[in-house]
Write a protein that holds these residues in place. Sequence first.
Motif, PDB file in Angstrom:
ATOM      1  N   MET A 238     -59.687 -46.612  65.157  1.00  0.00           N
ATOM      2  CA  MET A 238     -59.197 -47.816  65.808  1.00  0.00           C
ATOM      3  C   MET A 238     -59.083 -48.986  64.584  1.00  0.00           C
ATOM      4  SD  MET A 238     -60.804 -49.289  68.999  1.00  0.00           S
ATOM      5  CE  MET A 238     -59.938 -49.904  69.988  1.00  0.00           C
ATOM      6  N   ILE A 239     -57.369 -49.893  64.791  1.00  0.00           N
ATOM      7  CA  ILE A 239     -57.201 -51.053  64.137  1.00  0.00           C
ATOM      8  C   ILE A 239     -57.107 -52.263  64.989  1.00  0.00           C
ATOM      9  CG2 ILE A 239     -55.777 -51.672  62.155  1.00  0.00           C
ATOM     10  CD1 ILE A 239     -55.026 -49.334  61.751  1.00  0.00           C
ATOM     11  N   GLY A 240     -58.258 -52.616  64.705  1.00  0.00           N
ATOM     12  CA  GLY A 240     -58.467 -53.914  66.071  1.00  0.00           C
ATOM     13  C   GLY A 240     -58.477 -53.448  67.221  1.00  0.00           C
ATOM     14  N   ASN A 241     -57.521 -54.244  68.027  1.00  0.00           N
ATOM     15  CA  ASN A 241     -58.176 -52.926  68.971  1.00  0.00           C
ATOM     16  C   ASN A 241     -56.631 -52.069  69.756  1.00  0.00           C
ATOM     17  OD1 ASN A 241     -55.352 -55.305  69.009  1.00  0.00           O
ATOM     18  ND2 ASN A 241     -55.751 -55.752  71.206  1.00  0.00           N
ATOM     19  N   ARG A 242     -56.428 -51.818  68.667  1.00  0.00           N
ATOM     20  CA  ARG A 242     -55.623 -50.951  69.194  1.00  0.00           C
ATOM     21  C   ARG A 242     -55.720 -49.422  68.503  1.00  0.00           C
ATOM     22  NH1 ARG A 242     -50.138 -53.110  66.602  1.00  0.00           N
ATOM     23  NH2 ARG A 242     -51.691 -54.118  65.683  1.00  0.00           N
ATOM     24  N   TYR A 243     -55.328 -48.378  68.878  1.00  0.00           N
ATOM     25  CA  TYR A 243     -55.823 -46.698  68.595  1.00  0.00           C
ATOM     26  C   TYR A 243     -54.808 -45.889  67.608  1.00  0.00           C
ATOM     27  CZ  TYR A 243     -58.967 -46.471  72.442  1.00  0.00           C
ATOM     28  OH  TYR A 243     -60.128 -47.198  73.358  1.00  0.00           O
ATOM     29  N   ILE A 244     -54.895 -45.794  66.568  1.00  0.00           N
ATOM     30  CA  ILE A 244     -54.333 -44.260  65.368  1.00  0.00           C
ATOM     31  C   ILE A 244     -54.724 -43.069  66.045  1.00  0.00           C
ATOM     32  CG2 ILE A 244     -54.330 -43.575  63.438  1.00  0.00           C
ATOM     33  CD1 ILE A 244     -54.000 -46.456  62.736  1.00  0.00           C
ATOM     34  N   ILE A 245     -53.809 -42.292  66.836  1.00  0.00           N
ATOM     35  CA  ILE A 245     -53.845 -41.169  66.860  1.00  0.00           C
ATOM     36  C   ILE A 245     -53.127 -40.124  66.548  1.00  0.00           C
ATOM     37  CG2 ILE A 245     -53.855 -39.510  69.019  1.00  0.00           C
ATOM     38  CD1 ILE A 245     -54.227 -41.819  70.937  1.00  0.00           C
ATOM     39  N   THR A 246     -53.762 -38.868  65.898  1.00  0.00           N
ATOM     40  CA  THR A 246     -53.322 -38.008  65.295  1.00  0.00           C
ATOM     41  C   THR A 246     -54.055 -36.639  65.944  1.00  0.00           C
ATOM     42  OG1 THR A 246     -53.729 -39.326  62.994  1.00  0.00           O
ATOM     43  CG2 THR A 246     -53.363 -37.062  63.090  1.00  0.00           C
ATOM     44  N   LEU A 247     -52.669 -36.095  66.451  1.00  0.00           N
ATOM     45  CA  LEU A 247     -53.520 -34.209  66.604  1.00  0.00           C
ATOM     46  C   LEU A 247     -52.597 -32.985  67.264  1.00  0.00           C
ATOM     47  CD1 LEU A 247     -52.353 -33.922  71.023  1.00  0.00           C
ATOM     48  CD2 LEU A 247     -51.594 -36.010  68.656  1.00  0.00           C
ATOM     49  N   ASP A 248     -53.157 -32.126  66.712  1.00  0.00           N
ATOM     50  CA  ASP A 248     -52.204 -30.647  66.680  1.00  0.00           C
ATOM     51  C   ASP A 248     -51.964 -30.337  68.316  1.00  0.00           C
ATOM     52  OD1 ASP A 248     -52.776 -31.357  63.680  1.00  0.00           O
ATOM     53  OD2 ASP A 248     -54.446 -29.474  63.452  1.00  0.00           O
ATOM     54  N   ILE A 249     -50.960 -29.482  67.911  1.00  0.00           N
ATOM     55  CA  ILE A 249     -50.231 -28.823  69.404  1.00  0.00           C
ATOM     56  C   ILE A 249     -50.114 -27.765  68.863  1.00  0.00           C
ATOM     57  CG2 ILE A 249     -50.067 -30.621  71.034  1.00  0.00           C
ATOM     58  CD1 ILE A 249     -47.140 -30.799  70.249  1.00  0.00           C
ATOM     59  N   GLU A 250     -49.849 -26.660  70.105  1.00  0.00           N
ATOM     60  CA  GLU A 250     -48.857 -25.380  69.506  1.00  0.00           C
ATOM     61  C   GLU A 250     -48.384 -25.024  70.170  1.00  0.00           C
ATOM     62  OE1 GLU A 250     -51.618 -22.496  70.221  1.00  0.00           O
ATOM     63  OE2 GLU A 250     -53.004 -22.029  68.503  1.00  0.00           O
ATOM     64  N   VAL A 251     -46.901 -24.891  69.956  1.00  0.00           N
ATOM     65  CA  VAL A 251     -45.707 -24.364  70.425  1.00  0.00           C
ATOM     66  C   VAL A 251     -44.851 -23.312  70.389  1.00  0.00           C
ATOM     67  CG1 VAL A 251     -44.818 -26.737  70.253  1.00  0.00           C
ATOM     68  CG2 VAL A 251     -44.134 -25.514  68.375  1.00  0.00           C
ATOM     69  N   ASN A 252     -43.860 -22.585  70.884  1.00  0.00           N
ATOM     70  CA  ASN A 252     -43.183 -21.221  71.003  1.00  0.00           C
ATOM     71  C   ASN A 252     -43.427 -20.543  69.500  1.00  0.00           C
ATOM     72  OD1 ASN A 252     -42.269 -18.641  71.192  1.00  0.00           O
ATOM     73  ND2 ASN A 252     -41.174 -19.244  73.051  1.00  0.00           N
ATOM     74  N   PRO A 253     -44.210 -19.781  68.799  1.00  0.00           N
ATOM     75  CA  PRO A 253     -43.048 -19.844  67.751  1.00  0.00           C
ATOM     76  C   PRO A 253     -41.540 -19.818  67.119  1.00  0.00           C
ATOM     77  CG  PRO A 253     -44.650 -17.982  67.923  1.00  0.00           C
ATOM     78  CD  PRO A 253     -44.743 -18.689  69.025  1.00  0.00           C
ATOM     79  N   GLN A 254     -40.965 -19.083  68.330  1.00  0.00           N
ATOM     80  CA  GLN A 254     -39.192 -18.769  68.556  1.00  0.00           C
ATOM     81  C   GLN A 254     -38.799 -20.003  68.692  1.00  0.00           C
ATOM     82  OE1 GLN A 254     -39.104 -15.409  67.702  1.00  0.00           O
ATOM     83  NE2 GLN A 254     -40.859 -15.533  67.254  1.00  0.00           N
ATOM     84  N   ILE A 255     -38.713 -21.014  69.065  1.00  0.00           N
ATOM     85  CA  ILE A 255     -38.383 -22.438  69.203  1.00  0.00           C
ATOM     86  C   ILE A 255     -37.588 -22.637  67.567  1.00  0.00           C
ATOM     87  CG2 ILE A 255     -38.925 -22.754  71.388  1.00  0.00           C
ATOM     88  CD1 ILE A 255     -40.132 -24.773  70.228  1.00  0.00           C
ATOM     89  N   THR A 256     -36.601 -23.503  68.357  1.00  0.00           N
ATOM     90  CA  THR A 256     -35.860 -24.162  66.632  1.00  0.00           C
ATOM     91  C   THR A 256     -36.698 -25.312  66.307  1.00  0.00           C
ATOM     92  OG1 THR A 256     -34.637 -25.579  68.227  1.00  0.00           O
ATOM     93  CG2 THR A 256     -33.532 -23.408  67.574  1.00  0.00           C
ATOM     94  N   ILE A 257     -37.027 -25.697  64.978  1.00  0.00           N
ATOM     95  CA  ILE A 257     -37.452 -26.733  64.414  1.00  0.00           C
ATOM     96  C   ILE A 257     -37.067 -28.572  65.711  1.00  0.00           C
ATOM     97  CG2 ILE A 257     -37.567 -28.699  62.898  1.00  0.00           C
ATOM     98  CD1 ILE A 257     -36.805 -26.354  61.048  1.00  0.00           C
ATOM     99  N   THR A 258     -36.136 -28.062  65.661  1.00  0.00           N
ATOM    100  CA  THR A 258     -34.636 -28.981  66.498  1.00  0.00           C
ATOM    101  C   THR A 258     -35.930 -29.289  67.742  1.00  0.00           C
ATOM    102  OG1 THR A 258     -32.853 -29.186  65.439  1.00  0.00           O
ATOM    103  CG2 THR A 258     -33.494 -30.809  67.449  1.00  0.00           C
ATOM    104  N   GLN A 259     -36.110 -28.203  68.479  1.00  0.00           N
ATOM    105  CA  GLN A 259     -36.479 -28.078  70.041  1.00  0.00           C
ATOM    106  C   GLN A 259     -38.515 -28.499  69.837  1.00  0.00           C
ATOM    107  OE1 GLN A 259     -35.222 -23.935  70.411  1.00  0.00           O
ATOM    108  NE2 GLN A 259     -34.088 -24.433  72.587  1.00  0.00           N
ATOM    109  N   ALA A 260     -39.026 -28.108  68.585  1.00  0.00           N
ATOM    110  CA  ALA A 260     -40.244 -28.445  68.144  1.00  0.00           C
ATOM    111  C   ALA A 260     -40.371 -29.874  67.990  1.00  0.00           C
ATOM    112  CB  ALA A 260     -41.194 -27.410  67.327  1.00  0.00           C
ATOM    113  N   HIS A 261     -39.480 -30.215  67.793  1.00  0.00           N
ATOM    114  CA  HIS A 261     -39.948 -32.200  67.258  1.00  0.00           C
ATOM    115  C   HIS A 261     -39.571 -32.622  68.385  1.00  0.00           C
ATOM    116  CE1 HIS A 261     -39.060 -35.883  65.519  1.00  0.00           C
ATOM    117  NE2 HIS A 261     -37.420 -36.039  65.409  1.00  0.00           N
TER     118      HIS A 261
END
Length: 304
Positions: A238-261
């Motif tokens: 938290m910074i003040g009253n707001r959240y900073i959120i960081t996370l990892d996810i997994e996607v299909n390795p065969q898709i393009t960078i644009t699709q992952a984005h």
Amino acid sequence: MSRENILIKTSWISTIGNAILSASKIIIGLLAGSLAVVGDGIDSATDVIISVVMIFTARVISRPPSKKYVFGYDKAEGIATKILSLVIFYAGMQMLLSSIKSIFSDEVKEIPSAIAIYVTIFSIVGKLLLASYQYKQGKKIDSSMLTANAINMRNDVVISAGVLIGLLFTFIFKLPILDSITGLIISLFIIKSSIGIFIDSNVELMDGVKDVNVYNKIFEAVEKVPGASNPHRVRSRMIGNRYIITLDIEVNPQITITQAHEIAEAVEKSIESSVDNVYDILVHVEPAGECQSAEKFGVDKDMV
């Protein structure tokens, strides 16, 4: 009205109100010969100091981010809350020592004047109004600083009520020492309150969250996004009253960078719609099946 303006306005109202209450209790307490009323006045004087700190903090928070403080200055509120707890603790200790000294003093004690009762009733009404207003404004803008000060002033109402009861018993039983004993009990109450505020303020300064249920909301938000799987190493602070959120996810390795984005952007929007007061979200995309097992930080779904 902006969050900073509400902070400043509320702090000014608190400063003026507490200054009036403090001056009246200290002056009347000295004239009436009541240690408990003087102590109550000193406690209100600390509220004036607290309000001044809040005004200064509100102006610091309003500054835009800089190269040195790229996340802005919102954490100044947590630092101010920590300072407030120390001021309250100091006032409680001073009152505790004064009360103990009075109890064991050999000086002949006199029964306080009846005017001490009237100023205490005036203090109770004034503090109730100030505490109610500050708590309402604190919840409105989700300010830990305003809420902490409102709780402190609500405690002051209990303190003043204790002073009033002590005065009444002093008059009924004709025992002046009861006024000093009341002051002692009140000082312990103030110290306990300051410790609670100090501990509560640690959460933001140590990059924690007060409501761990936010992680359930994050996992549920990720599950709504097609193509996103295995959310892990989720970190929220938290910074003040707001959240900073960081996370990892997994996607299909065969898709393009644009699709992952695009999937990562969809995850961000889903989280923003599920969690209130989000400051920033960072989504790290990994190929499915390549999740690192020895990752140290963060929360996984099986941990909530």
